[in-house]
Design an enzyme around this catalytic site. Structure first.
Site, PDB file in Angstrom:
ATOM      1  N   HIS A  77     -47.996  15.809  16.889  1.00 15.52           N
ATOM      2  CA  HIS A  77     -46.856  16.462  16.512  1.00 15.52           C
ATOM      3  C   HIS A  77     -47.225  17.747  15.350  1.00 15.52           C
ATOM      4  O   HIS A  77     -46.803  18.889  15.509  1.00 15.52           O
ATOM      5  CB  HIS A  77     -45.866  15.423  16.024  1.00 15.52           C
ATOM      6  CG  HIS A  77     -44.838  16.186  15.188  1.00 15.52           C
ATOM      7  ND1 HIS A  77     -43.754  17.040  15.964  1.00 15.52           N
ATOM      8  CD2 HIS A  77     -44.401  16.338  13.777  1.00 15.52           C
ATOM      9  CE1 HIS A  77     -42.701  17.520  14.827  1.00 15.52           C
ATOM     10  NE2 HIS A  77     -43.177  16.925  13.901  1.00 15.52           N
TER      11      HIS A  77
ATOM     12  N   ARG B 134     -46.127  18.607  25.019  1.00 16.29           N
ATOM     13  CA  ARG B 134     -47.026  18.644  23.679  1.00 16.29           C
ATOM     14  C   ARG B 134     -48.314  17.978  23.861  1.00 16.29           C
ATOM     15  O   ARG B 134     -48.196  16.984  23.899  1.00 16.29           O
ATOM     16  CB  ARG B 134     -46.223  18.146  22.594  1.00 16.29           C
ATOM     17  CG  ARG B 134     -47.110  17.939  21.379  1.00 16.29           C
ATOM     18  CD  ARG B 134     -46.382  17.843  20.040  1.00 16.29           C
ATOM     19  NE  ARG B 134     -45.672  16.549  19.732  1.00 16.29           N
ATOM     20  CZ  ARG B 134     -45.966  15.711  19.722  1.00 16.29           C
ATOM     21  NH1 ARG B 134     -47.088  15.000  19.843  1.00 16.29           N
ATOM     22  NH2 ARG B 134     -45.030  14.518  19.542  1.00 16.29           N
TER      23      ARG B 134
ATOM     24  N   TYR C 106     -47.735   6.055  19.293  1.00 14.91           N
ATOM     25  CA  TYR C 106     -46.293   5.758  20.093  1.00 14.91           C
ATOM     26  C   TYR C 106     -46.605   6.137  21.540  1.00 14.91           C
ATOM     27  O   TYR C 106     -45.509   6.306  22.307  1.00 14.91           O
ATOM     28  CB  TYR C 106     -45.356   6.596  19.255  1.00 14.91           C
ATOM     29  CG  TYR C 106     -45.835   8.039  18.741  1.00 14.91           C
ATOM     30  CD1 TYR C 106     -45.428   8.874  19.875  1.00 14.91           C
ATOM     31  CD2 TYR C 106     -46.265   8.411  17.745  1.00 14.91           C
ATOM     32  CE1 TYR C 106     -45.719  10.417  19.747  1.00 14.91           C
ATOM     33  CE2 TYR C 106     -46.490   9.746  17.657  1.00 14.91           C
ATOM     34  CZ  TYR C 106     -46.154  10.628  18.428  1.00 14.91           C
ATOM     35  OH  TYR C 106     -46.414  11.961  18.313  1.00 14.91           O
TER      36      TYR C 106
HETATM   37  C1  TPP Z   1     -32.915  18.665   9.762  1.00 12.32           C
HETATM   38  C2  TPP Z   1     -34.156  18.024   9.803  1.00 12.32           C
HETATM   39  N1  TPP Z   1     -34.270  16.745  10.317  1.00 12.32           N
HETATM   40  C3  TPP Z   1     -35.299  15.989  10.262  1.00 12.32           C
HETATM   41  C4  TPP Z   1     -36.630  16.644  10.346  1.00 12.32           C
HETATM   42  C5  TPP Z   1     -38.178  15.901  10.490  1.00 12.32           C
HETATM   43  N2  TPP Z   1     -38.480  16.495  11.721  1.00 12.32           N
HETATM   44  C6  TPP Z   1     -39.454  17.356  11.847  1.00 12.32           C
HETATM   45  S1  TPP Z   1     -40.062  17.749  13.206  1.00 12.32           S
HETATM   46  C7  TPP Z   1     -38.904  16.636  13.826  1.00 12.32           C
HETATM   47  C8  TPP Z   1     -39.022  16.503  15.450  1.00 12.32           C
HETATM   48  C9  TPP Z   1     -38.411  17.873  16.162  1.00 12.32           C
HETATM   49  O1  TPP Z   1     -38.652  17.794  17.501  1.00 12.32           O
HETATM   50  P1  TPP Z   1     -38.250  18.683  18.567  1.00 12.32           P
HETATM   51  O2  TPP Z   1     -36.937  19.394  18.354  1.00 12.32           O
HETATM   52  O3  TPP Z   1     -38.242  18.208  19.741  1.00 12.32           O
HETATM   53  O4  TPP Z   1     -39.423  19.737  18.328  1.00 12.32           O
HETATM   54  P2  TPP Z   1     -40.967  19.494  18.810  1.00 12.32           P
HETATM   55  O5  TPP Z   1     -41.737  19.061  17.221  1.00 12.32           O
HETATM   56  O6  TPP Z   1     -41.175  18.536  19.575  1.00 12.32           O
HETATM   57  O7  TPP Z   1     -41.474  21.004  19.080  1.00 12.32           O
HETATM   58  C10 TPP Z   1     -38.283  16.087  13.293  1.00 12.32           C
HETATM   59  C11 TPP Z   1     -37.193  14.990  13.081  1.00 12.32           C
HETATM   60  C12 TPP Z   1     -36.520  18.047   9.821  1.00 12.32           C
HETATM   61  N3  TPP Z   1     -37.540  18.838   9.758  1.00 12.32           N
HETATM   62  N4  TPP Z   1     -35.477  18.656   9.898  1.00 12.32           N
END
Ligand code: TPP
Ligand code: MG
Length: 363
Positions: free
Chosen positions: A265, A261, A274
């Protein structure tokens, strides 16, 4: 325990790569990079269009026109390649960062804009293109993908479903259940993990102690494949193989597309808090778009005309997106409650009353 076909026992840690970072064909022989010239150009066009629209979405957020946006900058090859090889009737179950996949499906960018603006909740328009609405609750879409694949199986259809998820999502309980069901019932579902190295501020090194995300597949009894997620042709061919296996009754596959990425985020995040710039610079050198352009140039497929066509389409589509977002009508608040179930439930009815009363007080 019932014995079926022999289970995969190993995963290659070295990602499948068909084009190296300089744009040269690699020595990989298990997969083909031979595609019609028209397809090669289309992949390029869609990667550039994805990047250009990504910039426009961020601009629109900065101008206060969107509530939020999750950039896919750096992940264009992973998304475009994996979606371009599918049939239009294969259902996609995205997380929220899959702009490249939506565009390949022909979902109008304005509909993606409406979802991020909140003028049409959940992006229901997506379903017209066999793409589920974006899923913000991490990992839940994988269960939907498996359920839809099981339904297709029972209906005797030969469609496959693809669950898009992130490295972070692989730690969710829902994803464990989805993978297990998919394997036990030999469902035609592909799990496509874009390992973009981060889950907000959590690096993948802290996400799992497994040798790789693809290795997790072995525990479920399905093949796990690592692919260079910045190599569009590798993503295309690896997904094509997994989809063909699923379609012919061979069951699910877990693909780990190793990518990065490049942006924040979401527009609400500041990644400099970070991660360090040296890391970003390392991945910038692996940017999927210049790599693929260099490959097309070396193959004699790229031309000034192609570049001009792509630039013109990008400019036009960016303008269309802006118009769609600026001109989007506010939605009827009732829709939030009436489009969940066939009939509104007592609980939703109470919530609707509460919201109406709240709005009446503030108007
Ligand atoms: C069930 C749940 N827990 C926590 C969150 C908060 N949250 C939003 S995005 C994220 C990280 C997800 O990371 P990844 O699966 O690697 O996807 P990326 O954003 O890197 O594409 C989190 C923890 C959420 N949206 N849903
Ligand atoms: Mg991630």
């Amino acid at each position: 325990m019932a014995e079926s076909s022999p289970k995969p026992m190993t995963v290659d840690l070295v990602p499948v790569q068909l084009v190296d970072p300089e744009g040269n064909p690699t020595a990989e022989r298990r997969y083909s990079r031979d595609l019609p010239e028209e397809t090669l150009c289309w992949l390029y066009e869609m990667m550039v269009l994805t990047r250009e629209l990504d910039i426009e979405f961020i601009n629109l957020k900065r101008q206060g026109e969107l509530a939020l946006f999750a950039s896919c900058r750096g992940q264009e090859a992973a998304q475009v390649g994996a979606t371009a090889c599918l049939r239009k009737t294969d259902w996609l179950f995205p997380q929220y960062r899959e702009l490249g996949a939506y565009l390949i499906r022909g979902i109008p960018p304005g509909h993606v804009g409406a979802a991020w603006r909140g003028t049409w909740h959940g992006g229901l328009e997506f379903t017209k293109k066999c793409c589920a609405p974006m899923s913000v609750p991490i990992g839940t879409q994988t269960l939907h993908a498996v359920g839809a694949a099981m339904a297709a199986q029972r209906l005797g259809e030969d469609s496959v479903t693809v669950a898009f998820l992130g490295d972070g999502a692989t730690s969710e309980g829902d994803v464990h259940e989805a993978l297990n069901f998919a394997a036990v019932f030999t469902t035609p579902c592909v799990f496509y993990v874009q390992n973009n190295q981060w889950a907000i501020s959590m690096p993948v090194s802290r996400q799992t102690a497994a040798a790789s995300i693809a290795h997790k597949a072995l525990g479920y009894g399905m093949p796990g494949i690592r692919v260079d997620g910045n190599d569009v042709l590798a993503c295309y061919t690896v997904m094509a193989e997994a989809a063909a296996r699923a379609r012919s009754g061979g069951g699910p596959t877990l693909i780990e597309a190793v990518t990065y990425r490049l942006g924040a985020h979401t527009t609400a995040d500041d990644p400099s808090r970070y991660r360090n710039q040296e890391e970003v610079d390392r991945w910038l050198a692996l940017d999927p778009i210049p790599r693929y352009r260099a490959y097309l140039q070396a193959q004699g497929v790229w031309s000034e005309r192609l570049e001009e066509r792509v630039a013109a389409r990008s400019k036009r589509t960016r303008a269309e997106l802006r118009d769609a977002v600026f001109g989007a009508p506010d939605f009827d608040i009732d829709d939030v409650f009436t489009t969940v179930f066939a009939e509104i439930t007592p609980g939703l009815q109470a919530q609707r009353q509460q919201l109406r009363a709240e709005l009446a007080r503030t108007e």
